[in-house]
Design a protein around this motif. Structure first.
Motif, PDB file in Angstrom:
ATOM      1  N   PRO A   1       0.819  -1.217   0.000  1.00 17.30           N
ATOM      2  CA  PRO A   1       0.000   0.000   0.000  1.00 17.30           C
ATOM      3  C   PRO A   1       0.855   1.271   0.000  1.00 17.30           C
ATOM      4  CG  PRO A   1      -0.808  -1.564   1.633  1.00 17.30           C
ATOM      5  CD  PRO A   1       0.513  -2.093   1.153  1.00 17.30           C
ATOM      6  N   ILE A   2       0.431   2.254  -0.786  1.00 19.95           N
ATOM      7  CA  ILE A   2       1.072   3.566  -0.802  1.00 19.95           C
ATOM      8  C   ILE A   2      -0.011   4.633  -0.672  1.00 19.95           C
ATOM      9  CG2 ILE A   2       2.964   2.721  -2.250  1.00 19.95           C
ATOM     10  CD1 ILE A   2       1.698   4.341  -4.567  1.00 19.95           C
ATOM     11  N   HIS A   3       0.410   5.857  -0.477  1.00 17.74           N
ATOM     12  CA  HIS A   3      -0.527   6.968  -0.346  1.00 17.74           C
ATOM     13  C   HIS A   3      -1.380   7.089  -1.611  1.00 17.74           C
ATOM     14  CE1 HIS A   3      -2.061  11.034   0.329  1.00 17.74           C
ATOM     15  NE2 HIS A   3      -1.657  10.935   1.578  1.00 17.74           N
ATOM     16  N   ALA A   4      -2.662   7.370  -1.416  1.00 20.40           N
ATOM     17  CA  ALA A   4      -3.599   7.446  -2.538  1.00 20.40           C
ATOM     18  C   ALA A   4      -3.194   8.466  -3.584  1.00 20.40           C
ATOM     19  CB  ALA A   4      -5.001   7.767  -2.014  1.00 20.40           C
ATOM     20  N   ASP A   5      -2.496   9.521  -3.181  1.00 18.20           N
ATOM     21  CA  ASP A   5      -2.085  10.547  -4.139  1.00 18.20           C
ATOM     22  C   ASP A   5      -1.085  10.001  -5.158  1.00 18.20           C
ATOM     23  OD1 ASP A   5      -3.741  12.229  -2.786  1.00 18.20           O
ATOM     24  OD2 ASP A   5      -2.196  13.595  -2.055  1.00 18.20           O
ATOM     25  N   GLY A   6      -0.272   9.028  -4.739  1.00 17.74           N
ATOM     26  CA  GLY A   6       0.668   8.403  -5.671  1.00 17.74           C
ATOM     27  C   GLY A   6      -0.062   7.571  -6.703  1.00 17.74           C
ATOM     28  N   ILE A   7      -1.052   6.818  -6.260  1.00 11.09           N
ATOM     29  CA  ILE A   7      -1.873   6.034  -7.183  1.00 11.09           C
ATOM     30  C   ILE A   7      -2.563   6.948  -8.184  1.00 11.09           C
ATOM     31  CG2 ILE A   7      -3.864   4.507  -7.378  1.00 11.09           C
ATOM     32  CD1 ILE A   7      -1.468   3.128  -6.126  1.00 11.09           C
ATOM     33  N   GLN A   8      -3.049   8.073  -7.705  1.00 15.95           N
ATOM     34  CA  GLN A   8      -3.780   8.998  -8.571  1.00 15.95           C
ATOM     35  C   GLN A   8      -2.882   9.580  -9.649  1.00 15.95           C
ATOM     36  OE1 GLN A   8      -7.177   9.286  -8.191  1.00 15.95           O
ATOM     37  NE2 GLN A   8      -6.967  10.158 -10.256  1.00 15.95           N
ATOM     38  N   VAL A   9      -1.634   9.871  -9.320  1.00 15.02           N
ATOM     39  CA  VAL A   9      -0.685  10.379 -10.322  1.00 15.02           C
ATOM     40  C   VAL A   9      -0.556   9.390 -11.473  1.00 15.02           C
ATOM     41  CG1 VAL A   9       1.753  10.887 -10.771  1.00 15.02           C
ATOM     42  CG2 VAL A   9       0.635  11.855  -8.757  1.00 15.02           C
ATOM     43  N   LEU A  10      -0.439   8.111 -11.143  1.00 13.49           N
ATOM     44  CA  LEU A  10      -0.309   7.085 -12.177  1.00 13.49           C
ATOM     45  C   LEU A  10      -1.571   7.011 -13.034  1.00 13.49           C
ATOM     46  CD1 LEU A  10       1.317   4.301  -9.965  1.00 13.49           C
ATOM     47  CD2 LEU A  10       2.480   5.716 -11.661  1.00 13.49           C
ATOM     48  N   LYS A  11      -2.727   7.022 -12.398  1.00 11.62           N
ATOM     49  CA  LYS A  11      -3.992   6.924 -13.134  1.00 11.62           C
ATOM     50  C   LYS A  11      -4.241   8.153 -13.999  1.00 11.62           C
ATOM     51  CE  LYS A  11      -6.348   3.801  -9.933  1.00 11.62           C
ATOM     52  NZ  LYS A  11      -7.499   3.615  -9.008  1.00 11.62           N
ATOM     53  N   ASP A  12      -3.843   9.330 -13.487  1.00 11.12           N
ATOM     54  CA  ASP A  12      -4.046  10.565 -14.245  1.00 11.12           C
ATOM     55  C   ASP A  12      -3.273  10.567 -15.553  1.00 11.12           C
ATOM     56  OD1 ASP A  12      -5.750  11.545 -12.341  1.00 11.12           O
ATOM     57  OD2 ASP A  12      -4.291  12.878 -11.396  1.00 11.12           O
ATOM     58  N   HIS A  13      -2.235   9.735 -15.625  1.00 15.48           N
ATOM     59  CA  HIS A  13      -1.431   9.652 -16.849  1.00 15.48           C
ATOM     60  C   HIS A  13      -1.762   8.401 -17.664  1.00 15.48           C
ATOM     61  CE1 HIS A  13       0.879  12.762 -14.727  1.00 15.48           C
ATOM     62  NE2 HIS A  13       1.309  13.107 -15.931  1.00 15.48           N
ATOM     63  N   GLY A  14      -2.922   7.833 -17.394  1.00 10.90           N
ATOM     64  CA  GLY A  14      -3.410   6.732 -18.214  1.00 10.90           C
ATOM     65  C   GLY A  14      -2.758   5.395 -17.973  1.00 10.90           C
ATOM     66  N   LEU A  15      -2.094   5.221 -16.839  1.00 13.49           N
ATOM     67  CA  LEU A  15      -1.434   3.952 -16.550  1.00 13.49           C
ATOM     68  C   LEU A  15      -2.378   3.027 -15.791  1.00 13.49           C
ATOM     69  CD1 LEU A  15       2.054   5.322 -15.453  1.00 13.49           C
ATOM     70  CD2 LEU A  15       1.340   4.527 -17.701  1.00 13.49           C
ATOM     71  N   GLN A  16      -2.276   1.747 -16.073  1.00 14.35           N
ATOM     72  CA  GLN A  16      -3.084   0.738 -15.392  1.00 14.35           C
ATOM     73  C   GLN A  16      -2.368   0.342 -14.105  1.00 14.35           C
ATOM     74  OE1 GLN A  16      -6.098  -0.573 -16.314  1.00 14.35           O
ATOM     75  NE2 GLN A  16      -6.122  -1.727 -14.393  1.00 14.35           N
ATOM     76  N   VAL A  17      -2.982   0.633 -12.972  1.00 19.36           N
ATOM     77  CA  VAL A  17      -2.365   0.347 -11.676  1.00 19.36           C
ATOM     78  C   VAL A  17      -2.877  -0.981 -11.140  1.00 19.36           C
ATOM     79  CG1 VAL A  17      -2.013   1.151  -9.315  1.00 19.36           C
ATOM     80  CG2 VAL A  17      -2.162   2.814 -11.192  1.00 19.36           C
TER      81      VAL A  17
END
Length: 302
Positions: free
Chosen positions: A8-24
């Motif tokens: 688990p990591i901070h939700a803001d890190g996950i959001q950065v990845l998703k905002d750039h179209g990456l599949q997390v």
């Protein structure tokens, strides 16, 4: 493009990845078996404290980047990555202040014997106030083994904030501020310091760097602080140094074996503070590390 996130990591890190179209792909756990399920299609891995050995990485045919949520790279086979064109990056300043504050908290806690007093009071021993006599850190010498970003922050807090004398040993550091005295020998740190704090990475050159000889050179009233990596300190030598009163005690945030074994010898020592490798675990730091690692992945593969 898939990004594996084993822990688990901070939700803001996950959001950065998703905002750039990456599949997390956030894994249920960071076991070898769980990671292997997704390794073949992974473009990137955002890793915290998961070990990534060469035999695991060989399965990552699409793997382009590993971003470390933190500083140390000792759990990643960087040699394999270099040979196979996999970029490895970290977040070298994201947790600096958090760890530096933890180290400073350790220093004040052992000097004023706060954990000992707290435990005694919970046992009903109010008169411990007349026995657990601490000491002020003002004017005392803090010796830093290594002088990277975290050590520099500790030095600033302790020299300018607590009015301590600060000396540091680091043959690779090029500059030292006027409030830090550079020493040329590691043994000088042991001999001159009332408090010694470890701030070097774990590698072949630093494994068991703090050894029997180092402890034998320390002052009997001195303390060791380690919030870097456990393998840097020879734990058998540390136990012997405390048992024989070569040093007064220690404060540790990391261990040669993690998680700490249930029968870890120092668990019952009143003059030792133990925390579960959490010096970087503040809300501020966790967010900064997650976002920094995610941004590194985006910059590498986009």
């Amino acid at each position: 493009m898939n990004v594996l996130v084993p822990q688990p990591i901070h939700a803001d890190g996950i959001q950065v990845l998703k905002d750039h179209g990456l599949q997390v792909i956030e894994l249920e756990n960071d076991s070898r078996e769980e990671i292997d399920k997704y390794m073949e299609t992974a473009t990137a891995i955002l890793v915290r404290t998961t070990t990534l050995a060469a035999e695991q990485l060989e399965r990552g045919k699409e793997l382009k980047v590993i971003a470390r949520h933190g500083i140390g790279l000792d759990l990643i086979d960087t040699k394999y990555c270099e040979q196979n064109g996999i970029t490895v990056c970290n977040t070298p300043i994201a947790n600096v202040n958090s760890v530096a504050e933890h180290v400073t908290g350790f220093l004040l806690s052992i000097a004023h014997r706060i954990p000992e007093a707290e435990r005694a009071l919970r046992r009903g021993n109010y008169e411990s106030r007349n026995v657990l006599i601490g000491k002020e850190v003002k004017g005392k010498t803090l010796g830093l083994v290594g002088f990277g970003n975290i050590a520099q922050s500790v030095a600033k807090k302790c020299a300018l904030g607590l009015d301590m004398n600060v000396i540091a040993y680091d043959p690779y550091a090029k500059e030292f501020p006027e409030y830090v005295e550079q020493v040329k020998e590691l043994e000088t740190i042991a001999k001159q310091s009332e408090f010694v704090s470890v701030h070097v990475p774990l590698n072949d050159g630093t494994k068991n760097l703090i050894d029997y000889h180092f402890f034998q050179s320390m002052q009997p009233a001195s303390y060791l602080i380690n919030a870097a990596r456990g393998g840097i300190v020879n734990e058998e030598a540390l136990i012997e140094a405390i048992d024989t009163d070569q040093i007064a005690g220690a404060a540790l945030d990391c261990y040669a074996e993690e998680p700490m074994p249930l029968d870890y010898p120092l668990k019952d020592y009143e003059n030792v503070i133990l925390t579960p490798h959490m010096a970087a675990h503040t809300e501020d730091s966790m967010r900064a590390m997650a976002v920094g690692a995610a941004e590194a992945i985006v910059q590498t593969i986009k």
